[in-house]
Design a protein around this motif. Structure first.
Motif, PDB file in Angstrom:
ATOM      1  N   UNK A  60       0.805  -1.217   0.000  1.00 38.16           N
ATOM      2  CA  UNK A  60       0.000   0.000   0.000  1.00 38.16           C
ATOM      3  C   UNK A  60       0.843   1.276   0.000  1.00 38.16           C
ATOM      4  N   UNK A  61       2.143   1.125   0.083  1.00 43.47           N
ATOM      5  CA  UNK A  61       2.982   2.319   0.089  1.00 43.47           C
ATOM      6  C   UNK A  61       2.852   3.149  -1.189  1.00 43.47           C
ATOM      7  N   UNK A  62       2.808   2.544  -2.398  1.00 42.31           N
ATOM      8  CA  UNK A  62       2.673   3.378  -3.608  1.00 42.31           C
ATOM      9  C   UNK A  62       1.461   4.311  -3.578  1.00 42.31           C
ATOM     10  N   UNK A  63       0.414   3.932  -2.850  1.00 36.26           N
ATOM     11  CA  UNK A  63      -0.771   4.787  -2.787  1.00 36.26           C
ATOM     12  C   UNK A  63      -0.513   6.102  -2.060  1.00 36.26           C
ATOM     13  N   UNK A  64       0.574   6.180  -1.327  1.00 37.78           N
ATOM     14  CA  UNK A  64       0.839   7.378  -0.534  1.00 37.78           C
ATOM     15  C   UNK A  64       1.562   8.461  -1.327  1.00 37.78           C
ATOM     16  N   UNK A  65       2.049   8.156  -2.519  1.00 36.89           N
ATOM     17  CA  UNK A  65       2.751   9.161  -3.310  1.00 36.89           C
ATOM     18  C   UNK A  65       1.771   9.804  -4.292  1.00 36.89           C
ATOM     19  N   UNK A  66       1.982  11.074  -4.570  1.00 36.87           N
ATOM     20  CA  UNK A  66       1.010  11.859  -5.319  1.00 36.87           C
ATOM     21  C   UNK A  66       0.809  11.350  -6.743  1.00 36.87           C
ATOM     22  N   UNK A  67       1.867  10.786  -7.341  1.00 39.31           N
ATOM     23  CA  UNK A  67       1.760  10.370  -8.743  1.00 39.31           C
ATOM     24  C   UNK A  67       1.324   8.922  -8.907  1.00 39.31           C
ATOM     25  N   UNK A  68       0.771   8.319  -7.852  1.00 37.33           N
ATOM     26  CA  UNK A  68       0.353   6.919  -7.942  1.00 37.33           C
ATOM     27  C   UNK A  68      -0.708   6.718  -9.020  1.00 37.33           C
ATOM     28  N   UNK A  69      -1.733   7.562  -9.040  1.00 37.11           N
ATOM     29  CA  UNK A  69      -2.835   7.366  -9.982  1.00 37.11           C
ATOM     30  C   UNK A  69      -2.364   7.471 -11.428  1.00 37.11           C
ATOM     31  N   UNK A  70      -1.525   8.475 -11.720  1.00 38.37           N
ATOM     32  CA  UNK A  70      -1.028   8.630 -13.089  1.00 38.37           C
ATOM     33  C   UNK A  70      -0.131   7.460 -13.486  1.00 38.37           C
ATOM     34  N   UNK A  71       0.749   7.055 -12.578  1.00 34.19           N
ATOM     35  CA  UNK A  71       1.644   5.954 -12.890  1.00 34.19           C
ATOM     36  C   UNK A  71       0.911   4.639 -13.078  1.00 34.19           C
ATOM     37  N   UNK A  72      -0.034   4.330 -12.188  1.00 37.63           N
ATOM     38  CA  UNK A  72      -0.792   3.088 -12.313  1.00 37.63           C
ATOM     39  C   UNK A  72      -1.680   3.099 -13.558  1.00 37.63           C
ATOM     40  N   UNK A  73      -2.203   4.263 -13.912  1.00 36.66           N
ATOM     41  CA  UNK A  73      -3.013   4.366 -15.132  1.00 36.66           C
ATOM     42  C   UNK A  73      -2.181   4.013 -16.351  1.00 36.66           C
ATOM     43  N   UNK A  74      -0.965   4.549 -16.421  1.00 34.71           N
ATOM     44  CA  UNK A  74      -0.094   4.255 -17.560  1.00 34.71           C
ATOM     45  C   UNK A  74       0.283   2.784 -17.603  1.00 34.71           C
ATOM     46  N   UNK A  75       0.607   2.206 -16.455  1.00 32.32           N
ATOM     47  CA  UNK A  75       0.975   0.789 -16.405  1.00 32.32           C
ATOM     48  C   UNK A  75      -0.204  -0.084 -16.817  1.00 32.32           C
ATOM     49  N   UNK A  76      -1.374   0.223 -16.271  1.00 33.58           N
ATOM     50  CA  UNK A  76      -2.562  -0.587 -16.530  1.00 33.58           C
ATOM     51  C   UNK A  76      -2.917  -0.605 -18.015  1.00 33.58           C
ATOM     52  N   UNK A  77      -2.779   0.546 -18.671  1.00 33.56           N
ATOM     53  CA  UNK A  77      -3.206   0.658 -20.080  1.00 33.56           C
ATOM     54  C   UNK A  77      -2.045   0.637 -21.066  1.00 33.56           C
ATOM     55  N   UNK A  78      -0.834   0.355 -20.599  1.00 33.78           N
ATOM     56  CA  UNK A  78       0.302   0.207 -21.492  1.00 33.78           C
ATOM     57  C   UNK A  78       0.712   1.485 -22.188  1.00 33.78           C
ATOM     58  N   UNK A  79       0.680   2.597 -21.482  1.00 37.60           N
ATOM     59  CA  UNK A  79       1.038   3.905 -22.052  1.00 37.60           C
ATOM     60  C   UNK A  79       2.447   4.263 -21.593  1.00 37.60           C
ATOM     61  N   UNK A  80       3.384   4.409 -22.553  1.00 35.59           N
ATOM     62  CA  UNK A  80       4.795   4.590 -22.214  1.00 35.59           C
ATOM     63  C   UNK A  80       5.312   5.984 -22.539  1.00 35.59           C
ATOM     64  N   UNK A  81       4.420   6.909 -22.870  1.00 34.04           N
ATOM     65  CA  UNK A  81       4.836   8.274 -23.132  1.00 34.04           C
ATOM     66  C   UNK A  81       5.092   9.036 -21.845  1.00 34.04           C
ATOM     67  N   UNK A  82       5.316  10.346 -21.930  1.00 34.17           N
ATOM     68  CA  UNK A  82       5.535  11.149 -20.722  1.00 34.17           C
ATOM     69  C   UNK A  82       4.392  10.971 -19.739  1.00 34.17           C
ATOM     70  N   UNK A  83       4.736  10.901 -18.456  1.00 33.37           N
ATOM     71  CA  UNK A  83       3.731  10.679 -17.421  1.00 33.37           C
ATOM     72  C   UNK A  83       3.912  11.726 -16.337  1.00 33.37           C
ATOM     73  N   UNK A  84       2.895  12.556 -16.137  1.00 31.10           N
ATOM     74  CA  UNK A  84       3.035  13.704 -15.242  1.00 31.10           C
ATOM     75  C   UNK A  84       1.819  13.845 -14.346  1.00 31.10           C
TER      76      UNK A  84
END
Length: 374
Positions: free
Chosen positions: A135-159
């Motif tokens: 559950x530690x990744x949930x505590x960082x602000x960019x968790x949602x953006x990072x998990x969204x990219x991983x889940x949908x296979x998006x490898x472009x800039x992530x901010x």
């Protein structure tokens, strides 16, 4: 800053929303047209919060929507972001959105509930681990953006962008900069905000005395930003083109609402001047409906600029509550829902404004596009 849009410039060509009006963009659009209000009483046995009512996304159960794999430790903020982007990619069946697509996602602090829960576990948890490391990744602000990219296979800039109530506008600005710098041709952008006990108490303690703010809401609104040529190539006409964005800062302890009113009025005037738009040509206004003094300043500033002209008022907060960091994103989504209607004339100008209690002031001008026929 203004991004002047020439032929072939940036357009928003598709969008999706997970909101208290439903799990799809169509639910959001239909709910806005009907004027349906999504607020419901909270069960005190389920919610330990200082409010009696909230606007919650209905039937939002992460494991039911996304499946059990990879969702054991996923929090509500991340789940809504992953779901909204998934709706955009799947429901719209977007061709031309490949793995190099960028993601620019707005938030407030990420998930305040996850941060507080993890901190509490570190103090009261049992040895030897104290906390659940998953559950530690949930505590960082960019968790949602990072998990969204991983889940949908998006490898472009992530901010991840955090800018209070103006977050959605700042996210759009950042996505435009990615395009202008050549770092991403297509960008999935938007914002997400969750309702939780932690957020409710933070909001309660941050309100001014006597502040009767709007009912808290939650959700995620996202859209696809791409060059006009790319949209045409893949059969998308573009719903709106981004005519311009402008920002200011109104923090002044001695200035009160008068300062915010002056700054926003100046921001809107600069935006209209640089885009060559006249106040009387504004077809629709989507203001943030910020609670308290900020909302009063926003309405007064718009009256100063528009004078006797009364455009169509586009309201998201009336239906889905105060979504704070996602509020400007839902304002954009509300304009996009209108742009899809067959009775909306191409070339119509929509003004979106935002005022945050921490001083960030922003405005965007969107111009509707002719819709493709099939």
């Amino acid at each position: 800053m203004v991004f002047a849009t020439a032929t072939g410039g940036p357009v928003i060509s598709a969008w999706a929303a997970v909101s208290p009006l439903g799990l799809h963009g169509a639910d959001f659009a239909t709910g806005l047209r009907s004027g349906r209000r999504a607020g419901k009483p909270l069960d005190p046995e389920e919610w330990s919060v200082p409010f009696d009512e909230a606007c919650l996304v209905p039937d939002f159960h992460i494991k039911q929507i996304l499946g059990r794999k990879g969702t054991r430790s996923m929090d509500r903020t991340t789940g809504m972001a992953v779901t909204a982007i998934g709706r955009l990619l799947t429901d719209e069946r977007l061709p031309g959105v490949g793995e190099n697509t960028g993601v620019a996602l707005g938030t407030s602090t990420g998930s305040a509930q996850s941060i507080m829960d993890f901190t509490r576990d570190s103090l009261v948890g049992e040895r030897p681990f104290f906390v659940d490391p998953a559950r530690f990744p949930n505590t960082v602000m960019n968790c949602a953006a990072g998990q969204t990219a991983i889940w949908h296979g998006l490898k472009g800039p992530n901010t991840t962008i955090a800018g209070g109530r103006a977050t959605g506008l700042l996210t759009l600005q950042y996505a435009l900069r990615l395009q202008r710098a050549g770092r991403a041709t297509t960008v999935l952008c938007g914002a997400v905000e969750e309702f939780s006990s932690a957020r409710a108490w933070l909001e309660w303690h941050s309100r001014a005395d006597g502040d009767t703010a709007a009912v808290l809401g939650e959700g995620a609104a996202v859209w696809l930003l791409e060059p006009e040529g790319s949209a045409r190539e893949h059969g998308r006409g573009g719903l709106v083109e981004v005519a311009g964005l402008e920002f200011g800062f109104a923090a002044d302890p001695g200035g009160g609402t008068g300062r915010a009113r002056m700054v926003l009025a100046d921001v809107v005037r600069r935006l209209l001047d640089r885009t060559g738009a006249e106040p009387g040509r504004i077809w629709a206004v989507a203001d943030s409906q910020a609670p308290g003094a900020e909302g009063e300043a926003e309405r007064a500033a718009l009256a100063d600029v528009l004078g006797g002209h009364e455009p169509l008022r586009v309201s998201a907060a009336d239906s889905i509550g105060d979504t704070y960091a996602a509020s400007a994103a839902f304002q954009i989504a509300a304009v996009l829902a209108l742009a899809e209607r067959p009775d909306t004339a191409p070339g119509s100008l929509a003004l979106i404004t935002s005022v945050d209690r921490d001083g960030v002031v922003g405005a965007a001008l969107l111009r509707t596009r002719p819709q493709a026929t099939t």
